[in-house]
Design an enzyme around this catalytic site. Structure first.
Site, PDB file in Angstrom:
ATOM      1  N   ARG A 183       0.829  -1.219   0.000  1.00 26.12           N
ATOM      2  CA  ARG A 183       0.000   0.000   0.000  1.00 26.12           C
ATOM      3  C   ARG A 183       0.854   1.255   0.000  1.00 26.12           C
ATOM      4  NH1 ARG A 183      -2.635  -4.297   1.778  1.00 26.12           N
ATOM      5  NH2 ARG A 183      -4.914  -4.355   1.943  1.00 26.12           N
ATOM      6  N   ASP A 196      -3.847 -15.441   7.288  1.00 24.36           N
ATOM      7  CA  ASP A 196      -2.560 -15.891   6.738  1.00 24.36           C
ATOM      8  C   ASP A 196      -1.781 -16.781   7.701  1.00 24.36           C
ATOM      9  OD1 ASP A 196      -3.045 -14.544   4.393  1.00 24.36           O
ATOM     10  OD2 ASP A 196      -1.942 -12.757   4.987  1.00 24.36           O
TER      11      ASP A 196
END
Ligand code: S3P
Length: 447
Positions: A31, A325
């Site tokens: 990002r 994750d």
């Protein structure tokens, strides 16, 4: 997905000890480089993760005319000369995301707003992963997307331009989908809103305001972006905290190996990433927070882990996106915990870098664990010891390889983990750091 590379792991020869500084957060690194490239002005980023996935994102912007200066050899600090929301140039070649799902999904939003056509592709694993979830909303906003299977699989060609604002109700709890829509919303003609079935990691919402772009999150979870047609380089440097998803491997290893005491320094403890810690605490792990602080908009702390009697548990479905994750390595913990560990409502694991439910079920079973695959999760009955002495396939999935290296620390015989080279996508110095606390792991060609 890099195929090849064999890790030889375990058993640990003694307790794991020491402090570890894991690399920068993967999600935030993607990002940061995206927003910095699209901002007016120069942004310095520190704590960037130099994994292959994040380098793919930086490379895409370089291919579209953004100048990026690396400030050190390790590529953890960089200066990005932003070109503004409308300053990207049409790339002459295919933009290659490699193995990086976050790169390709978020870039779908960025490219949807460009006044040119571009093509994105990736490696064999990424070319199998679903793109419909991001292609549908950007099509609704007015972008034209063509590609394999009607644009549902890479490679895809995106022809963008000025977009229509939409209200997007996502069917999957996915930060990649939410972020894709918000990034496309930067180019829309009004307020874009997103609703997700369960809250997911919120780094995009936290980072956009640093670049002068307001985002509002309502009490019901609706996220609204009011486009200002401009991002501005922040006045201060962007600093990225250490990645909890990387730290978690060592936390589980320290829990499993008797007598261990490991401190994971200054890692992100944002609630939307902290599910792994809630699950481990639920399993009875001895985890304590020290030196709580803030890095930019993100909370961080040192996490100290000492070994301790893990037990099974039922993972609450609300915790699933916050630990999405970390399930490969949490499965590894469960394989040696006391009692039954049950995970449901986690079918998203089947569309990650590999089908992580079946990859872990196969690898753990080969090593002697007791695991039953379910369509949306798994049931693991913990054993007091693990046979090991097995060859397992990480299938080119970084997190499968590292999870198996962790569980091997408590196996009776070594585990040979094949197709493990993809560790470099998210954690290039995993083996070096693992060795620094005493884990028994090495590359097969480094005998
Ligand atoms: C990510 C979101 C998650 C996660 C991935 C990183 C992100 O994917 O699994 O590793 O940075 O937005 P989904 O959006 O598919 O859940």
């Amino acid at each position: 997905m890099e195929i090849g590379g064999t890790l030889i792991a375990g058993p640990a020869t003694g307790p794991l000890k020491g402090d570890i500084v894991v690399p920068g957060d993967k999600s935030m690194s993607h990002r940061a480089v995206m927003l910095a490239s699209l901002a007016d002005g120069v942004t310095e980023i520190h704590g960037f993760l130099p994994g292959e996935d994040n380098i793919s994102t930086a490379r895409m912007f370089i291919d579209m005319g953004v100048k990026i200066e690396w400030l050190n050899d390790e590529k953890t600090s960089l200066r990005v000369f932003g070109v503004g929301l409308h300053g990207l140039k049409q790339p002459v070649n295919v933009l290659n995301a490699g193995n990086a799902g976050t790169c390709v999904r978020l870039m779908t939003g960025v490219l949807a707003g460009q006044s040119f056509s571009s093509t994105m592709s990736g490696d064999a694993s990424l070319c199998k992963r679903p793109m419909k979830r991001v292609v549908d909303p950007v099509r609704k906003m007015g972008a034209i997307v063509e590609g394999r299977e009607g644009g549902e699989l890479l490679p895809i060609i995106i022809t963008g331009g000025k977009l229509k604002a939409i209200h997007h109700v996502s069917e999957v709890a996915s930060a990649q989908v939410k972020s894709c829509v918000l990034l496309a919303g930067l180019y829309a003609d009004g307020v874009t809103t997103v609703n997700e079935p369960k809250p997911t990691r919120d780094h995009t919402e936290r980072m956009l305001p640093l670049f002068g772009q307001p985002v509002e999150v309502a009490d019901d979870g609706t996220i609204s972006l009011f486009p200002t047609d401009k991002l501005t380089a922040p006045a201060t440097n962007v600093v990225i905290p250490a990645d909890p998803s990387s730290a978690c491997f060592f936390a589980v290893a320290a829990s499993l190996v008797e007598g261990s005491d490991v401190t994971l320094k200054s890692i992100g403890i944002n609630d939307r990433r902290d599910g792994w810690r809630r699950v481990m605490i639920g399993m009875g792990a001895a985890l304590t927070l020290e030196n709580e602080d803030k890095v930019g908009e993100e909370p961080v702390a040192d996490v100290r882990v000492t070994s301790g009697g893990l037990h099974g548990m039922f993972v609450h479905p609300d915790d699933v996106p916050d630990a999405i994750d970390e399930f490969p390595v949490l499965f590894a913990a469960a394989a040696l915990a006391d009692g039954e560990f049950v995970l449901e409502d986690a079918e998203e694991l089947r569309v990650k870098e590999s089908d992580r439910i079946s990859a872990m079920a196969n690898a753990l079973s080969a090593a002697g664990a007791d695991i039953t695959e379910k369509p949306d999760g798994a049931v693991i009955r913990g054993l007091a010891s693990l046979r090991g002495d097995a060859d397992v396939d990480a299938l080119g999935d970084h997190r499968i390889a590292m999870a198996m290296a962790v569980v091997a620390q408590r196996a009776e015989g070594e585990i040979r983990i094949h197709n493990a080279a993809a560790i470099a996508t998210s954690f290039p110095n995993f083996v070096t750091l693992a060795q620094s606390i005493g884990m028994n792991v090495r590359w097969a060609d480094e005998n």
